[in-house]
Design an enzyme around this catalytic site. Structure first.
Site, short mmCIF file in Angstrom:
data_model
loop_
_atom_site.label_atom_id
_atom_site.label_comp_id
_atom_site.label_asym_id
_atom_site.label_seq_id
_atom_site.Cartn_x
_atom_site.Cartn_y
_atom_site.Cartn_z
CB SER A 183 -0.95 -0.08 1.36
OG SER A 183 -2.14 -0.84 0.81
CE LYS A 242 -4.23 1.16 -0.88
NZ LYS A 242 -3.97 -0.34 -0.79
CE1 TYR A 298 -4.85 -1.32 -4.40
CE2 TYR A 298 -5.01 -3.55 -4.83
CZ TYR A 298 -4.88 -2.49 -3.92
OH TYR A 298 -4.77 -2.56 -2.60
CE1 TYR A 322 -4.35 1.35 4.63
CE2 TYR A 322 -2.74 0.41 5.98
CZ TYR A 322 -3.11 0.72 4.58
OH TYR A 322 -2.44 -0.10 3.72
CB VAL A 357 -0.04 -5.79 4.41
CG1 VAL A 357 -1.26 -4.90 4.68
CG2 VAL A 357 0.02 -6.11 2.84
N1 LIG Z 1 -2.56 -2.57 3.19
C1 LIG Z 1 -2.13 -3.11 2.18
O1 LIG Z 1 -0.76 -2.77 2.00
C2 LIG Z 1 -2.97 -3.87 1.25
C3 LIG Z 1 -2.26 -4.45 -0.01
C4 LIG Z 1 -2.62 -5.50 -0.24
N2 LIG Z 1 -2.08 -5.96 -1.77
C5 LIG Z 1 -4.13 -5.82 -0.64
O2 LIG Z 1 -4.39 -5.26 -1.71
O3 LIG Z 1 -4.96 -5.56 0.12
#
Ligand SMILES: NC(=O)CC[C@H](N)C(=O)O
Length: 322
Positions: A65, A68, A193, A245, A263
């Site tokens: 993420s 993003k 994505y 988050y 993550v």
């Molecule tokens: N929080 C994250 O890093 C989410 C990325 C993970 N690949 C997902 O799409 O759920």
């Protein structure tokens, strides 16, 4: 106040590493197993481009993420703020990053913000390109330019894992398609994505993204302005309110500068005008943030007085302002 040095960072890492035992490694990522539990590394690149590193800073992990913020920068660059925030909101969300219920309960026309999965799928679908390959190539080209690392690339095994474990993201994308908030081809949006989540980086690369944001969107090699400051302001504000988050409020209070996590245990931090920070600590909490990485951020923010709402000497304030 302590001063920034390699020795200081090595000490800070050893103080923070025990917090890794409070987290869990995300085993859906290839090669993410018990051997990664206690890894912790950091790189800090100050605005004069001096790099300080400590711990396992050479450990490569998928962006997940942290990607993003790259998608958001590109979409803002390609379409401008008004168009981007037609597709996605700018409000923080109290639910988990992959929440489905928020899509129906809040405003069916768009996801809460660009830092949660639904929002990032909608935002990355805005990246310009004549096909998906071209969109991803533009993403990678931009990332390589701002990190000055032309070896950065997608890891096929991670990409395959994203596809194999992508049911939740598919559900989000198809739901958004059903309400009209995702108008592009759903499978293409998902594929892009999945790809951008799968690019491998180490602490120095993550820190370089932070430094790009802390020094006015200028390329590290020739200072060319790649993204205008008003877009960077938007990205940093959204990182501050939503980048960690449903722990973003806590990070605003305890760290006090914009951060974005993934993550894989990666974190990008931005101390505006001062430095970029890249952290890798694969053990994450239930909200998706690195436990040891979070402890490390809290420590360096305090020791180096980096909290934007505080009195750090970096911000030129006097003790009376405390
Ligand atoms: N929080 C994250 O890093 C989410 C990325 C993970 N690949 C997902 O799409 O759920």
């Amino acid at each position: 106040m302590k001063s920034l040095s390699h020795e200081y960072l090595e000490d800070a890492i050893e103080d923070s590493r025990p917090y890794a035992s409070k987290g869990t490694v995300n085993k859906s990522l290839p090669d993410f197993d018990g051997t990664k539990q206690d890894l912790l590394g950091i790189s800090i690149i100050t605005n004069d481009q001096t790099c300080y590193s400590g711990g396992d800073s050479k450990q490569y992990v998928p962006m997940q993420s942290t990607s993003k913020i790259i998608s958001l920068m590109l979409a803002l660059h390609d379409f401008g703020k008004d168009r981007v925030f037609q597709a996605v909101g700018m409000e923080p969300m109290g639910d988990f990053f992959n929440s489905i219920s928020q899509l129906e309960s809040y405003d069916t026309s768009k996801p809460f913000n660009p830092m949660i999965n639904a929002g990032a799928i909608a935002v990355s679908a805005l990246i310009k390109g004549h096909d998906n390959k071209n969109r991803f190539d533009r993403y990678l080209k931009f990332l390589r330019r701002i990190t000055n690392n032309y070896d950065l690339d997608l890891d096929e095994k991670v990409y395959e894992a994203e596809i194999a474990n992508g049911s939740r993201n598919r559900a989000l994308a198809y739901f958004m398609h059903s309400t009209g908030s995702l108008v592009s081809d759903v499978e293409e949006a998902l594929d892009l994505y999945f790809r951008i989540n799968s690019v491998m980086m180490c602490c120095e690369d993550f820190a370089k993204v932070g430094t790009f944001l802390s020094r006015g969107g200028r390329a590290p090699d020739n200072d060319e302005k790649l993204i205008p400051p008003h877009h960077l302001r938007t990205v940093k504000a959204i990182m501050m309110t939503s980048g960690m988050y449903n722990s973003s409020g806590r990070y605003a209070v305890e760290v006090g500068f914009p951060c974005k996590s993934g993550v894989s245990g990666s974190i990008i931090g931005v101390v505006p005008g001062i430095m970029g920070i890249g952290i890798v600590g694969p053990a994450i909490d239930e909200k998706g943030n690195s436990t040891a990485g979070g402890a490390l951020l809290r420590k360096i923010s305090q020791d180096l007085e980096l909290n934007m709402f505080g009195t750090g000497h970096f911000y030129g304030r006097t003790p009376e302002d405390r």
